[in-house]
Write a protein that holds these residues in place. Sequence first.
Motif, short mmCIF file in Angstrom:
data_model
loop_
_atom_site.label_atom_id
_atom_site.label_comp_id
_atom_site.label_asym_id
_atom_site.label_seq_id
_atom_site.Cartn_x
_atom_site.Cartn_y
_atom_site.Cartn_z
N VAL A 50 -2.37 54.57 -56.67
CA VAL A 50 -2.19 53.21 -57.17
C VAL A 50 -1.44 53.33 -58.49
O VAL A 50 -1.60 54.29 -59.24
N GLN A 51 -0.60 52.33 -58.74
CA GLN A 51 0.21 52.33 -59.94
C GLN A 51 0.17 50.93 -60.53
O GLN A 51 0.34 49.94 -59.81
N LYS A 52 -0.04 50.85 -61.82
CA LYS A 52 -0.10 49.57 -62.50
C LYS A 52 0.83 49.65 -63.70
O LYS A 52 0.76 50.60 -64.48
N GLU A 53 1.70 48.66 -63.82
CA GLU A 53 2.61 48.62 -64.96
C GLU A 53 2.15 47.52 -65.90
O GLU A 53 1.75 46.45 -65.47
N GLU A 54 2.19 47.83 -67.21
CA GLU A 54 1.76 46.86 -68.21
C GLU A 54 2.60 45.60 -68.11
O GLU A 54 3.81 45.65 -67.94
N GLY A 55 1.94 44.47 -68.22
CA GLY A 55 2.64 43.20 -68.12
C GLY A 55 2.71 42.68 -66.70
O GLY A 55 3.01 41.52 -66.46
N GLY A 56 2.43 43.53 -65.74
CA GLY A 56 2.41 43.12 -64.35
C GLY A 56 0.98 42.86 -63.90
O GLY A 56 0.07 43.59 -64.29
N GLU A 57 0.80 41.83 -63.14
CA GLU A 57 -0.54 41.50 -62.67
C GLU A 57 -0.89 42.26 -61.40
O GLU A 57 -2.06 42.36 -61.03
N ASP A 58 0.11 42.80 -60.74
CA ASP A 58 -0.10 43.39 -59.42
C ASP A 58 -0.22 44.91 -59.48
O ASP A 58 0.37 45.56 -60.33
N THR A 59 -0.96 45.45 -58.54
CA THR A 59 -1.11 46.88 -58.40
C THR A 59 -0.27 47.35 -57.23
O THR A 59 -0.37 46.82 -56.13
N THR A 60 0.56 48.35 -57.48
CA THR A 60 1.37 48.95 -56.43
C THR A 60 0.55 50.03 -55.75
O THR A 60 -0.11 50.83 -56.41
N ARG A 61 0.58 50.05 -54.44
CA ARG A 61 -0.07 51.10 -53.67
C ARG A 61 1.04 51.93 -53.04
O ARG A 61 1.93 51.39 -52.39
N GLY A 62 0.97 53.23 -53.28
CA GLY A 62 2.02 54.10 -52.78
C GLY A 62 1.46 55.23 -51.94
O GLY A 62 0.28 55.56 -52.05
N GLU A 63 2.32 55.77 -51.10
CA GLU A 63 1.90 56.90 -50.29
C GLU A 63 3.08 57.81 -49.99
O GLU A 63 4.22 57.35 -49.87
N PHE A 64 2.77 59.08 -49.93
CA PHE A 64 3.71 60.10 -49.47
C PHE A 64 3.14 60.69 -48.20
O PHE A 64 1.96 61.03 -48.15
N VAL A 65 3.98 60.82 -47.20
CA VAL A 65 3.60 61.53 -45.98
C VAL A 65 4.63 62.64 -45.81
O VAL A 65 5.84 62.38 -45.78
N LEU A 66 4.14 63.87 -45.70
CA LEU A 66 4.99 65.04 -45.55
C LEU A 66 4.83 65.59 -44.14
O LEU A 66 3.71 65.70 -43.65
N GLN A 67 5.95 65.88 -43.52
CA GLN A 67 5.93 66.39 -42.15
C GLN A 67 6.87 67.58 -42.07
O GLN A 67 8.04 67.48 -42.45
N GLN A 68 6.35 68.69 -41.58
CA GLN A 68 7.20 69.86 -41.41
C GLN A 68 8.20 69.59 -40.30
O GLN A 68 7.84 69.10 -39.22
N VAL A 69 9.46 69.88 -40.59
CA VAL A 69 10.54 69.74 -39.61
C VAL A 69 11.29 71.06 -39.55
O VAL A 69 11.04 71.97 -40.35
N ASN A 70 12.23 71.15 -38.64
CA ASN A 70 12.96 72.39 -38.39
C ASN A 70 13.54 73.02 -39.65
O ASN A 70 13.45 74.22 -39.84
N ARG A 71 14.12 72.25 -40.51
CA ARG A 71 14.80 72.80 -41.68
C ARG A 71 14.06 72.57 -42.99
O ARG A 71 14.64 72.67 -44.06
N GLY A 72 12.78 72.21 -42.93
CA GLY A 72 12.04 71.99 -44.18
C GLY A 72 10.93 70.96 -44.01
O GLY A 72 10.15 71.03 -43.08
#
Length: 162
Positions: free
Chosen positions: A87-109
């Motif tokens: 979760v990320q909150k920026e000062e002055g903003g009323e809203d909370t950002t929800r973020g996600e990273f999904v990592l998947q192994q593929v052929n080249r990385g």
Amino acid sequence: MWLPNQCVVEQVVVLKAPPEEVYAFINNPAEWPKWTILNKKTDPSVIHLYAGPMQGKGARMQWSGDKVGNGQLIITESTNPYSITYVQKEEGGEDTTRGEFVLQQVNRGTMVHWKQRTPLADNPLGRVQGAIRKYKKQNELQQSLQGLNNLISNNSKRRASK
């Protein structure tokens, strides 16, 4: 006129490194200034503070800068080496950002899928401002992933030269 009630941005990139290497840079907030736009190059005045564990669930980063503003990020879930949510909150903003990273192994990385969702104010102005926010956030994600790619490439080159 129909406008979305949330700002959703996402970027996908394939990095030439195993998921474990990529995960280490995302799972530790102290690594974020090395690759995100929340850095001294973007804003020479930025200051970072860290709390909680150094990595994984509960790890925190606060920042304050003239250009990047003030905010905080907290990792809420971490599954090594495949996903991180925050979760990320920026000062002055009323809203909370929800973020996600999904990592998947593929052929080249590793394929990295980064997604952020931020609710928008429930009024026409808030929804229109969401379009501006989406453009800004899309660029931030793109620049940050390019920074992550550069960091991983430089690390690979250093290892190869040893």
